[in-house]
Scaffold this active site. Structure first.
Site, short mmCIF file in Angstrom:
data_model
loop_
_atom_site.label_atom_id
_atom_site.label_comp_id
_atom_site.label_asym_id
_atom_site.label_seq_id
_atom_site.Cartn_x
_atom_site.Cartn_y
_atom_site.Cartn_z
N ARG A 1 0.81 -1.21 0.00
CA ARG A 1 0.00 0.00 0.00
C ARG A 1 0.85 1.26 0.00
NH1 ARG A 1 -1.88 2.83 5.10
NH2 ARG A 1 -4.01 3.57 4.81
N TRP B 1 11.37 6.27 9.02
CA TRP B 1 12.13 5.33 9.87
C TRP B 1 12.32 3.97 9.22
CZ3 TRP B 1 10.50 2.38 14.79
CH2 TRP B 1 9.21 1.90 14.73
N ASP B 2 11.37 3.55 8.39
CA ASP B 2 11.56 2.31 7.62
C ASP B 2 12.92 2.30 6.93
OD1 ASP B 2 8.58 2.84 7.66
OD2 ASP B 2 8.59 0.88 6.66
N SER C 1 6.72 14.14 11.78
CA SER C 1 7.92 13.40 11.40
C SER C 1 7.75 11.94 11.79
CB SER C 1 9.14 14.05 12.07
OG SER C 1 10.33 13.51 11.56
N GLN C 2 8.86 11.24 11.95
CA GLN C 2 8.85 9.85 12.40
C GLN C 2 10.12 9.65 13.23
OE1 GLN C 2 8.41 6.94 9.21
NE2 GLN C 2 6.52 6.18 10.09
N ASP D 1 1.60 3.44 15.14
CA ASP D 1 0.20 3.82 15.01
C ASP D 1 -0.59 2.57 14.67
OD1 ASP D 1 1.96 4.21 12.83
OD2 ASP D 1 0.52 5.41 11.73
N GLU E 1 5.08 -7.04 6.29
CA GLU E 1 5.39 -5.85 7.08
C GLU E 1 5.51 -6.17 8.57
OE1 GLU E 1 1.75 -3.80 7.43
OE2 GLU E 1 2.67 -1.85 7.76
N GLU F 1 -5.52 -0.62 10.83
CA GLU F 1 -6.37 0.13 9.91
C GLU F 1 -6.41 -0.41 8.48
OE1 GLU F 1 -6.27 4.58 11.06
OE2 GLU F 1 -4.23 3.93 10.66
#
Ligand SMILES: *[C@@H]1O[C@H](CO)[C@@H](O)[C@H](O)[C@H]1NC(C)=O
Ligand SMILES: *[C@@H]1O[C@H](CO)[C@@H](O)[C@H](O)[C@H]1NC(C)=O
Ligand SMILES: *[C@@H]1O[C@H](CO)[C@@H](O)[C@H](O)[C@H]1NC(C)=O
Ligand SMILES: *[C@@H]1O[C@H](CO)[C@@H](O)[C@H](O)[C@H]1NC(C)=O
Ligand SMILES: *[C@@H]1O[C@H](CO)[C@@H](O)[C@H](O)[C@H]1NC(C)=O
Length: 569
Positions: free
Chosen positions: A159, A166-167, A213-214, A312, A507, A522
């Site tokens: 997706r 960060w990934d 941000s992350q 999240d 993931e 989600e």
């Protein structure tokens, strides 16, 4: 002429903010998302414009003006979106990395034949995850929600048709093991470009992610790259941008905590934008149903703050937690949490910036960051360390107390060397073994709470496995090293078993039963997958000569049992 140039530059820079009137906020976004034209709200905000944003906004306004009450019907909105927007997923072109090689040295380090073949497949996956942003996004940025960056990159997969902050740390570590240093450097250059342009790195590569941000891992990305390529010049040219990103966290995301009469400065995630997330607009709207204006704005800001954490969503951010108090997503109060992991990352950033400045010969700057590091170490010890638990715990600003619950992030300081007690790794092992988390054989769960949120039980996430394993593995405790290996073995087996079953990397994973792709949250679980592949490559690099692809199967146990019986008879 100079004046004209500046006016033009300013104009070009202003244009993307215009597209934000469509993708980030406003009546058009609200009407389209609340009409639920698409099953996933992210679909709409990823659609490029067919015409300029001025024109699209004007056409929408004209429609609103002739509609009694100003609310367009679903049919009208569908037609409007069809005529003014095109399908998502068009900003990238497939791109084959030039530095890809089919036989990086890591493969030779892996003894198990099946794991070696798997690592080779993962190495090949970089070719399908590589993307280059089309030049049209640079030339006409206002037609897109995608934020232009100059260098090719790896997307997570599924997706996620844009880059994420960060990934990319785990992707870059994986790329370096695949000996793709040029691609890794390009991704770092993209993030430096974003810092230069916006003063911080957005959550992901979309204008609707700009206000948050992350987890800040840019300086750690630079460190990983420098450990691989002795590119001091690159560091020299860009150290001011590493500092600028650090300053963003210090200026915009600081909190002060007073404990025992002493004040400590630490950081938290906090996005004070009281609107629904554009990419999950209708869900955020629904969640806030029945709340008054102030409360719902506060809830939306808290959801964004939680999104900034990368987690999240999770019970970790619920205010009325732990049970018996009932808690749901509505109880999210992420900005009240001072998180262990965020501060562990910034601790490492301070350490590295001191080191980098020393390397570049700026002693006064090095001393400045060394002092910041020492203040951080003291604050981490005073605010997070829990002597009885033998680990660091998140601190809640509203409750003025630590959160006793288990999260793998409680061990983050081990990974980033943010502690001074030499027995910390031993204590961490006792902490893990004193809880039920070690009974999960498919990976460390994200928490021990089953809430249906994706950063909770039963999901296990690749970056969290890596942080804990790498933190224990680098300690001097043989017990901690042993636990690190067994966690790595569990994780590798689960990922491998599911790879054999689905020919896919996920993931996140579900630790229940025999292990499954992750669930909850989600959206459907996504396949690809950047950080998952990066973490597996790192574990194979660390333990290639010891890891095995599976425990002996039932049939081989049956053979062994039969052989024993026969020999006894
Ligand atoms: C929008 O376009 C799609 C594909 O062209 C079509 O299937 C759909 O019916 C259209 N919707 C409306 C409301 O016009
Ligand atoms: C950071 O703080 C500055 C000054 O208060 C503000 O203008 C800016 O919007 C903030 N940036 C983000 C991304 O929160
Ligand atoms: C790295 O490069 C610098 C010069 O840029 C050189 O002085 C140093 O010896 C190099 N280090 C290694 C390990 O190659
Ligand atoms: C160190 O950095 C500071 C701030 O950027 C600068 O003013 C100073 O000249 C630098 N010193 C050296 C030795 O490069
Ligand atoms: C491990 O031991 C070495 C040598 O005794 C020491 O230099 C290092 O700091 C120790 N590391 C940790 C994490 O305790």
């Amino acid at each position: 002429c100079k004046w004209l140039y500046h006016a033009l530059a300013l104009f070009v820079q202003m244009r993307p903010t215009l597209s934000c009137q469509i993708y980030c906020t406003g009546d058009l976004l609200k009407q389209v998302q609340l009409a639920r034209l698409f099953s996933d709200d992210k679909h709409f905000v990823d659609m490029p414009l067919r015409e300029s944003p001025e024109l699209v906004l004007k056409k929408f306004q004209d429609l609103v003006n002739v509609t009694p009450g100003g609310m367009l019907s679903k049919v009208q909105l569908g037609q409007f979106v069809n005529s003014s927007f095109s399908d998502p997923g068009q900003e990238f072109e497939q791109w084959e990395p030039q530095d890809w090689t089919n036989s990086p040295q890591i493969l030779a380090k892996i003894s198990d034949q099946k794991l070696q073949a798997w690592a080779s497949d993962l190495n090949t996956k970089w070719k399908s995850l590589g993307r280059k942003i089309k030049d049209d996004i640079r030339i006409r940025p206002m037609f897109y929600s995608q934020i232009y960056v100059p260098h090719p990159l790896m997307v997570p997969g599924g997706r996620f048709i844009e880059y994420y902050y960060w990934d990319s740390y785990w992707v870059i570590k994986g790329l370096l093991l695949s000996e793709m240093a040029a691609t890794a450097k390009g991704m770092i250059q993209n993030f430096l470009y974003l810092v230069e342009r916006y003063g911080h790195i957005p959550n992901g590569g979309r204008v609707y992610y700009l206000r948050r941000s992350q987890p800040p891992l840019l300086t750690m990305m630079m460190d990983a790259y420098l450990a691989h390529a002795n590119d001091t010049e690159f560091l020299r040219e860009n150290i001011h941008l590493l500092e600028a990103e650090y300053e963003f966290w210090q200026k915009n995301r600081s909190v002060s905590i007073t404990i025992g009469g002493r004040s400590h400065a630490l950081n938290h995630y906090s996005v004070q934008v009281g609107e629904p997330r554009p990419e999950s607009y209708s869900k955020d709207w629904e969640l806030a149903a029945g709340l008054n204006e102030d409360t719902r704005q506060e809830l939306w800001a808290e959801l964004k703050s939680a999104a900034e954490s990368g987690w999240d969503f999770s019970s970790r951010w619920f205010l009325s937690w732990p049970p018996p108090l009932p808690a749901t997503l509505k109880d999210t109060k992420a900005s009240a949490v001072v998180p262990v992991d965020l501060n562990a990352f910034l601790c490492k950033t301070e350490h590295l910036l001191a080191l980098f400045h020393r390397l570049l010969g700026n002693a006064s700057k090095a001393a400045e960051f060394q002092a910041a590091l020492e203040r951080r170490l003291e604050a981490v010890q005073a605010v997070f360390w829990n002597e009885a638990a033998g680990v660091w715990l998140d601190y809640n600003l509203l409750k003025k107390q630590q959160n006793q619950a288990f999260y793998p992030s409680n061990l983050a300081p081990l990974w980033t060397d943010c502690f001074s007690d030499l027995a910390a790794a031993e204590r961490a092992v006792q902490y893990l073994e004193g809880s039920t988390v070690m009974s999960y054989k498919n990976g460390l769960p994200t928490s021990l709470a089953r809430t249906g949120q994706q950063w909770d039980l039963p999901n296990a996430w690749p970056p969290l496995q890596h942080m804990v394993i790498a933190g224990l593995a680098k300690s001097n405790s043989s017990r901690a090293k042993e636990v690190a290996f067994s966690l790595a073995q569990n994780w590798v087996r689960t990922n491998f078993a599911l790879y054999e079953k689905y020919q896919a990397m996920f993931e996140k994973y579900n630790v229940d039963g025999d292990g499954k792709p992750g669930t909850g949250g989600e959206y459907q679980v996504q396949e690809g997958f950047g950080w998952t592949n990066g973490v597996i490559l790192q574990l194979l690099d660390l333990y290639g000569n010891r890891l095995t692809s599976g425990s002996p199967s039932f049939s081989s146990w049956a053979w062994i049992a039969a052989a024993c019986i026969i020999s006894l008879v």
